[in-house]
Design an enzyme around this catalytic site. Structure first.
Site, mmCIF file in Angstrom:
data_model
loop_
_atom_site.group_PDB
_atom_site.id
_atom_site.type_symbol
_atom_site.label_atom_id
_atom_site.label_comp_id
_atom_site.label_asym_id
_atom_site.label_seq_id
_atom_site.Cartn_x
_atom_site.Cartn_y
_atom_site.Cartn_z
ATOM 1 N N ASP A 70 12.080 -7.983 -4.010
ATOM 2 C CA ASP A 70 12.572 -8.426 -5.097
ATOM 3 C C ASP A 70 14.168 -7.868 -5.243
ATOM 4 O O ASP A 70 14.461 -7.170 -4.275
ATOM 5 C CB ASP A 70 11.993 -7.664 -6.352
ATOM 6 C CG ASP A 70 11.578 -6.147 -6.069
ATOM 7 O OD1 ASP A 70 12.177 -5.565 -4.917
ATOM 8 O OD2 ASP A 70 10.705 -5.606 -6.777
ATOM 9 N N ASP A 139 3.291 1.254 -14.406
ATOM 10 C CA ASP A 139 2.636 0.210 -15.309
ATOM 11 C C ASP A 139 1.787 -0.730 -14.355
ATOM 12 O O ASP A 139 1.307 -1.677 -15.031
ATOM 13 C CB ASP A 139 3.474 -0.657 -16.409
ATOM 14 C CG ASP A 139 4.571 -0.990 -15.617
ATOM 15 O OD1 ASP A 139 4.478 -1.295 -14.144
ATOM 16 O OD2 ASP A 139 5.548 -2.062 -16.232
ATOM 17 N N HIS A 141 2.875 -2.529 -11.835
ATOM 18 C CA HIS A 141 3.617 -3.698 -11.204
ATOM 19 C C HIS A 141 3.888 -3.491 -9.844
ATOM 20 O O HIS A 141 3.908 -2.447 -9.223
ATOM 21 C CB HIS A 141 5.324 -3.897 -12.125
ATOM 22 C CG HIS A 141 6.234 -2.838 -11.662
ATOM 23 N ND1 HIS A 141 6.593 -2.105 -12.656
ATOM 24 C CD2 HIS A 141 6.847 -2.539 -10.674
ATOM 25 C CE1 HIS A 141 7.656 -1.181 -12.058
ATOM 26 N NE2 HIS A 141 7.638 -1.817 -10.780
ATOM 27 N N GLU A 146 5.490 -7.629 -13.711
ATOM 28 C CA GLU A 146 5.037 -6.796 -14.831
ATOM 29 C C GLU A 146 3.935 -7.362 -15.608
ATOM 30 O O GLU A 146 3.398 -8.314 -15.375
ATOM 31 C CB GLU A 146 6.262 -6.738 -15.700
ATOM 32 C CG GLU A 146 7.620 -6.102 -15.400
ATOM 33 C CD GLU A 146 7.711 -4.778 -14.990
ATOM 34 O OE1 GLU A 146 6.755 -3.791 -15.024
ATOM 35 O OE2 GLU A 146 8.870 -4.189 -15.513
HETATM 36 C C1 GLP Z 1 10.754 -0.636 -8.391
HETATM 37 C C2 GLP Z 1 10.560 -1.574 -7.250
HETATM 38 C C3 GLP Z 1 8.852 -1.494 -6.930
HETATM 39 C C4 GLP Z 1 8.494 -0.337 -6.569
HETATM 40 C C5 GLP Z 1 8.476 0.788 -7.849
HETATM 41 C C6 GLP Z 1 8.091 2.043 -7.645
HETATM 42 O O1 GLP Z 1 10.178 -0.977 -9.618
HETATM 43 N N1 GLP Z 1 10.503 -2.881 -7.895
HETATM 44 O O2 GLP Z 1 8.820 -2.422 -5.818
HETATM 45 O O3 GLP Z 1 7.002 -0.150 -6.043
HETATM 46 O O4 GLP Z 1 10.248 0.684 -8.191
HETATM 47 O O5 GLP Z 1 9.042 2.787 -6.912
HETATM 48 P P1 GLP Z 1 8.881 4.452 -6.599
HETATM 49 O O6 GLP Z 1 8.212 4.343 -5.275
HETATM 50 O O7 GLP Z 1 10.284 4.965 -6.431
HETATM 51 O O8 GLP Z 1 7.912 4.983 -7.601
#
Ligand code: GLP
Length: 243
Positions: A70, A139, A141, A146
């Site tokens: 993304d 959440d 995702h 989402e």
């Molecule tokens: C962002 C990314 C996700 C990732 C999420 C969790 O939203 N788009 O791909 O999994 O963050 O991040 P973290 O590992 O910092 O909790």
């Protein structure tokens, strides 16, 4: 939980090492393999380990292709908070992968539909993703898919939820600087990967991890669709393990 293999590690560093084992195994079998990459803090120990393993001669990235999950809408590739920049700084600049063999959705795309279709086409031309790395949002995702009333198919534009904007504000000067929209591989793109490794650490992820793998498959918990993927390895630390 049909096909999920679960590995519980002691701490985030060990999660990184165990996930690196999966990458090493897949790429040693297929040196020109296609890897799907993720941002967030959870994959950082893994990325450090991958850099180290190439320096030690255990992995060779020179023929590997990579596709990221993304990107924030509206951020240029060299913007300090763009996911392209994150990937360059934390992995891609430190391994032998060729720049032309790495793709991240283009945050500045003017024709969104065309960019998303080209992204899918490039992955398909490479023969599909061999190993997709995933983290998880609070959440549920994955990528930036989402909670919704359905599972979105292909790469597309999404509006970020308040929860995600709030979770990601730590990387920006202020919450107002966090983009409200992003481009992400769809659930269909992710599910088409031949193998998936999900990394999850910290007690704040325990509840969503329980819902994801031990609850019903529900688009309100996008990651729960992984229960239907034939080859998922979940690597979490003790703090995140819900049982
Ligand atoms: C962002 C990314 C996700 C990732 C999420 C969790 O939203 N788009 O791909 O999994 O963050 O991040 P973290 O590992 O910092 O909790």
């Amino acid at each position: 939980m049909l096909h999920t293999r679960i590995i519980v590690a002691k701490n985030p560093e060990e999660v990184g090492k165990l996930a690196a084992d999966v990458f090493e195994d897949v790429l040693n079998r297929k040196p020109a393999g296609v890897i799907g990459l993720a941002t967030g803090s959870t994959p950082l120990p893994l990325y450090r380990e991958l850099i180290k393993r190439e320096q030690e001669g255990k992995i060779d990235f020179s023929k590997v292709r990579s596709a990221n999950l993304d990107e924030y809408k509206g951020l240029a590739p060299d913007h300090p908070q763009s996911y392209r920049k994150f990937m360059q700084d934390n992995l891609l600049d430190h391994i032998s992968i060729k720049p032309e063999n790495t793709i991240v959705p283009l945050g500045l795309a003017e024709d969104v539909q065309a960019m998303c279709e080209a992204y899918e086409a490039q992955i398909e031309e490479w023969g599909g993703v061999d190993l997709q790395l995933l983290g998880i949002g609070h959440d549920g995702h994955i990528g930036f898919n989402e909670p919704d009333t359905y599972f979105p198919g292909m790469t597309h534009e999404v509006q970020l939820t308040e929860m995600t904007i709030d979770a990601n504000k730590r990387f920006f000067d202020s919450i107002d600087d966090v983009p409200r929209a992003a481009f992400t591989m769809g659930i269909g793109t992710i599910m088409a990967a031949k193998k998936i490794v999900m990394v999850v650490t910290g007690s704040d992820k325990k509840e969503i991890l329980r819902k994801t793998f031990w609850g019903p498959v529900d688009p309100q918990v996008p990651a729960s669709i992984l229960q239907f993927h034939p080859d998922v390895v979940l690597i979490c630390d003790e703090a995140a393990y819900p049982l």
